[in-house]
Design a protein around this motif. Structure first.
Motif, PDB file in Angstrom:
ATOM      1  N   ILE A 115       0.838  -1.205   0.000  1.00  0.00           N
ATOM      2  CA  ILE A 115       0.000   0.000   0.000  1.00  0.00           C
ATOM      3  C   ILE A 115       0.869   1.250   0.000  1.00  0.00           C
ATOM      4  N   PHE A 116       1.945   1.241   0.779  1.00  0.00           N
ATOM      5  CA  PHE A 116       2.792   2.424   0.888  1.00  0.00           C
ATOM      6  C   PHE A 116       3.608   2.647  -0.378  1.00  0.00           C
ATOM      7  N   GLU A 117       4.045   1.573  -1.031  1.00  0.00           N
ATOM      8  CA  GLU A 117       4.757   1.709  -2.303  1.00  0.00           C
ATOM      9  C   GLU A 117       3.837   2.292  -3.366  1.00  0.00           C
ATOM     10  N   SER A 118       2.623   1.795  -3.411  1.00  0.00           N
ATOM     11  CA  SER A 118       1.646   2.299  -4.376  1.00  0.00           C
ATOM     12  C   SER A 118       1.299   3.757  -4.069  1.00  0.00           C
ATOM     13  N   ALA A 119       1.147   4.084  -2.793  1.00  0.00           N
ATOM     14  CA  ALA A 119       0.833   5.465  -2.406  1.00  0.00           C
ATOM     15  C   ALA A 119       1.974   6.403  -2.772  1.00  0.00           C
ATOM     16  N   LEU A 120       3.207   5.936  -2.640  1.00  0.00           N
ATOM     17  CA  LEU A 120       4.364   6.757  -3.016  1.00  0.00           C
ATOM     18  C   LEU A 120       4.344   7.057  -4.511  1.00  0.00           C
ATOM     19  N   GLN A 121       3.979   6.061  -5.312  1.00  0.00           N
ATOM     20  CA  GLN A 121       3.868   6.285  -6.756  1.00  0.00           C
ATOM     21  C   GLN A 121       2.766   7.297  -7.064  1.00  0.00           C
ATOM     22  N   THR A 122       1.675   7.217  -6.333  1.00  0.00           N
ATOM     23  CA  THR A 122       0.582   8.169  -6.536  1.00  0.00           C
ATOM     24  C   THR A 122       0.989   9.563  -6.087  1.00  0.00           C
ATOM     25  N   LEU A 123       1.715   9.662  -4.981  1.00  0.00           N
ATOM     26  CA  LEU A 123       2.158  10.970  -4.490  1.00  0.00           C
ATOM     27  C   LEU A 123       3.151  11.626  -5.449  1.00  0.00           C
ATOM     28  N   LYS A 124       3.873  10.817  -6.217  1.00  0.00           N
ATOM     29  CA  LYS A 124       4.779  11.379  -7.224  1.00  0.00           C
ATOM     30  C   LYS A 124       3.997  12.103  -8.315  1.00  0.00           C
ATOM     31  N   LYS A 125       2.739  11.712  -8.497  1.00  0.00           N
ATOM     32  CA  LYS A 125       1.848  12.387  -9.453  1.00  0.00           C
ATOM     33  C   LYS A 125       0.922  13.318  -8.675  1.00  0.00           C
ATOM     34  N   TYR A 126       1.474  14.093  -7.751  1.00  0.00           N
ATOM     35  CA  TYR A 126       0.735  14.879  -6.757  1.00  0.00           C
ATOM     36  C   TYR A 126      -0.478  15.609  -7.331  1.00  0.00           C
ATOM     37  N   ALA A 127      -0.300  16.398  -8.369  1.00  0.00           N
ATOM     38  CA  ALA A 127      -1.399  17.199  -8.918  1.00  0.00           C
ATOM     39  C   ALA A 127      -1.590  16.906 -10.402  1.00  0.00           C
ATOM     40  N   GLU A 128      -1.378  15.672 -10.795  1.00  0.00           N
ATOM     41  CA  GLU A 128      -1.536  15.284 -12.194  1.00  0.00           C
ATOM     42  C   GLU A 128      -2.967  14.792 -12.410  1.00  0.00           C
ATOM     43  N   PHE A 129      -3.747  15.594 -13.102  1.00  0.00           N
ATOM     44  CA  PHE A 129      -5.152  15.279 -13.334  1.00  0.00           C
ATOM     45  C   PHE A 129      -5.370  14.622 -14.698  1.00  0.00           C
ATOM     46  N   ASN A 130      -4.339  14.581 -15.515  1.00  0.00           N
ATOM     47  CA  ASN A 130      -4.445  13.953 -16.833  1.00  0.00           C
ATOM     48  C   ASN A 130      -4.048  12.493 -16.733  1.00  0.00           C
ATOM     49  N   GLY A 131      -4.592  11.696 -17.631  1.00  0.00           N
ATOM     50  CA  GLY A 131      -4.259  10.287 -17.658  1.00  0.00           C
ATOM     51  C   GLY A 131      -5.279   9.452 -16.907  1.00  0.00           C
ATOM     52  N   ARG A 132      -4.864   8.231 -16.594  1.00  0.00           N
ATOM     53  CA  ARG A 132      -5.781   7.271 -15.992  1.00  0.00           C
ATOM     54  C   ARG A 132      -5.114   6.602 -14.794  1.00  0.00           C
ATOM     55  N   ALA A 133      -5.935   6.157 -13.849  1.00  0.00           N
ATOM     56  CA  ALA A 133      -5.458   5.435 -12.662  1.00  0.00           C
ATOM     57  C   ALA A 133      -6.225   4.117 -12.555  1.00  0.00           C
ATOM     58  N   SER A 134      -5.517   3.063 -12.259  1.00  0.00           N
ATOM     59  CA  SER A 134      -6.154   1.755 -12.120  1.00  0.00           C
ATOM     60  C   SER A 134      -6.927   1.679 -10.804  1.00  0.00           C
ATOM     61  N   ARG A 135      -7.761   0.657 -10.703  1.00  0.00           N
ATOM     62  CA  ARG A 135      -8.486   0.434  -9.447  1.00  0.00           C
ATOM     63  C   ARG A 135      -7.497   0.232  -8.309  1.00  0.00           C
ATOM     64  N   GLN A 136      -6.461  -0.539  -8.586  1.00  0.00           N
ATOM     65  CA  GLN A 136      -5.471  -0.837  -7.559  1.00  0.00           C
ATOM     66  C   GLN A 136      -4.802   0.440  -7.050  1.00  0.00           C
ATOM     67  N   GLU A 137      -4.409   1.329  -7.964  1.00  0.00           N
ATOM     68  CA  GLU A 137      -3.782   2.583  -7.553  1.00  0.00           C
ATOM     69  C   GLU A 137      -4.737   3.418  -6.705  1.00  0.00           C
ATOM     70  N   PHE A 138      -5.987   3.525  -7.145  1.00  0.00           N
ATOM     71  CA  PHE A 138      -6.960   4.332  -6.415  1.00  0.00           C
ATOM     72  C   PHE A 138      -7.215   3.780  -5.016  1.00  0.00           C
ATOM     73  N   TRP A 139      -7.522   2.483  -4.915  1.00  0.00           N
ATOM     74  CA  TRP A 139      -7.893   1.919  -3.621  1.00  0.00           C
ATOM     75  C   TRP A 139      -6.713   1.804  -2.671  1.00  0.00           C
ATOM     76  N   CYS A 140      -5.499   1.583  -3.194  1.00  0.00           N
ATOM     77  CA  CYS A 140      -4.313   1.588  -2.319  1.00  0.00           C
ATOM     78  C   CYS A 140      -4.080   2.985  -1.758  1.00  0.00           C
ATOM     79  N   PHE A 141      -4.268   4.011  -2.589  1.00  0.00           N
ATOM     80  CA  PHE A 141      -4.101   5.371  -2.078  1.00  0.00           C
ATOM     81  C   PHE A 141      -5.201   5.712  -1.090  1.00  0.00           C
ATOM     82  N   PHE A 142      -6.408   5.239  -1.334  1.00  0.00           N
ATOM     83  CA  PHE A 142      -7.520   5.436  -0.406  1.00  0.00           C
ATOM     84  C   PHE A 142      -7.181   4.826   0.960  1.00  0.00           C
TER      85      PHE A 142
END
Length: 148
Positions: A3-30
């Motif tokens: 969860i923390f590795e996935s959250a770190l990847q998401t935090l690297k895209k801090y304010a990136e609103f373009n593109g797509r996020a998988s279910r796994q990325e979303f729910w791990c960050f949640f």
């Protein structure tokens, strides 16, 4: 640890609103946000900063939460504008519940019910499997997962 590795990847895209996020990325960050808020509440209670520390953590994680939610909606082919109505309704429900009297309370409960339905629709979209082909928001986030 995943969860923390996935959250770190998401935090690297801090304010990136373009593109797509998988279910796994979303729910791990949640899950990461829930853990971070709980930990901030616990540490804040220990050090006597009950509202300050959790509020700071929530403020710092607000933009990445919004960004990953928009990207998740893009993955299922929806616009990020799908977030506007439920969020505005949630904000207004606090105001509506403040009115006193039997009739305003009945209206407030109805408004709260509609707000819950809007969020249920949003959660359904977040749980939906994204398309595996490129859409107008970009390539599928899991298209080349075998290359990792």
């Amino acid at each position: 640890m995943f969860i923390f590795e996935s959250a770190l990847q998401t935090l690297k895209k801090y304010a990136e609103f373009n593109g797509r996020a998988s279910r796994q990325e979303f729910w791990c960050f949640f899950a990461f946000v829930i853990i971070a808020n709980a930990l901030a509440g616990f540490v804040g209670a220990i050090f006597g900063m009950r509202g300050a520390l959790p509020g700071l953590v929530a403020a710092l994680l607000f933009i990445p939460q919004l960004a990953v939610a928009v990207r998740r909606l893009h993955d299922v082919g929806k616009s990020g504008r799908e977030l506007v109505v439920p969020c505005v309704m949630l904000f207004l429900s606090g105001l509506v519940l403040g009115f006193r009297g039997i009739l305003p309370q009945i209206v407030a409960l109805g408004f709260l019910g509609i707000t819950l339905l809007a969020f249920a629709n949003l959660v359904t979209l977040f749980m939906k499997k994204g398309s595996t082909v490129p859409n107008r928001y970009g390539a599928a986030p899991t298209a080349f997962s075998f290359a990792r």
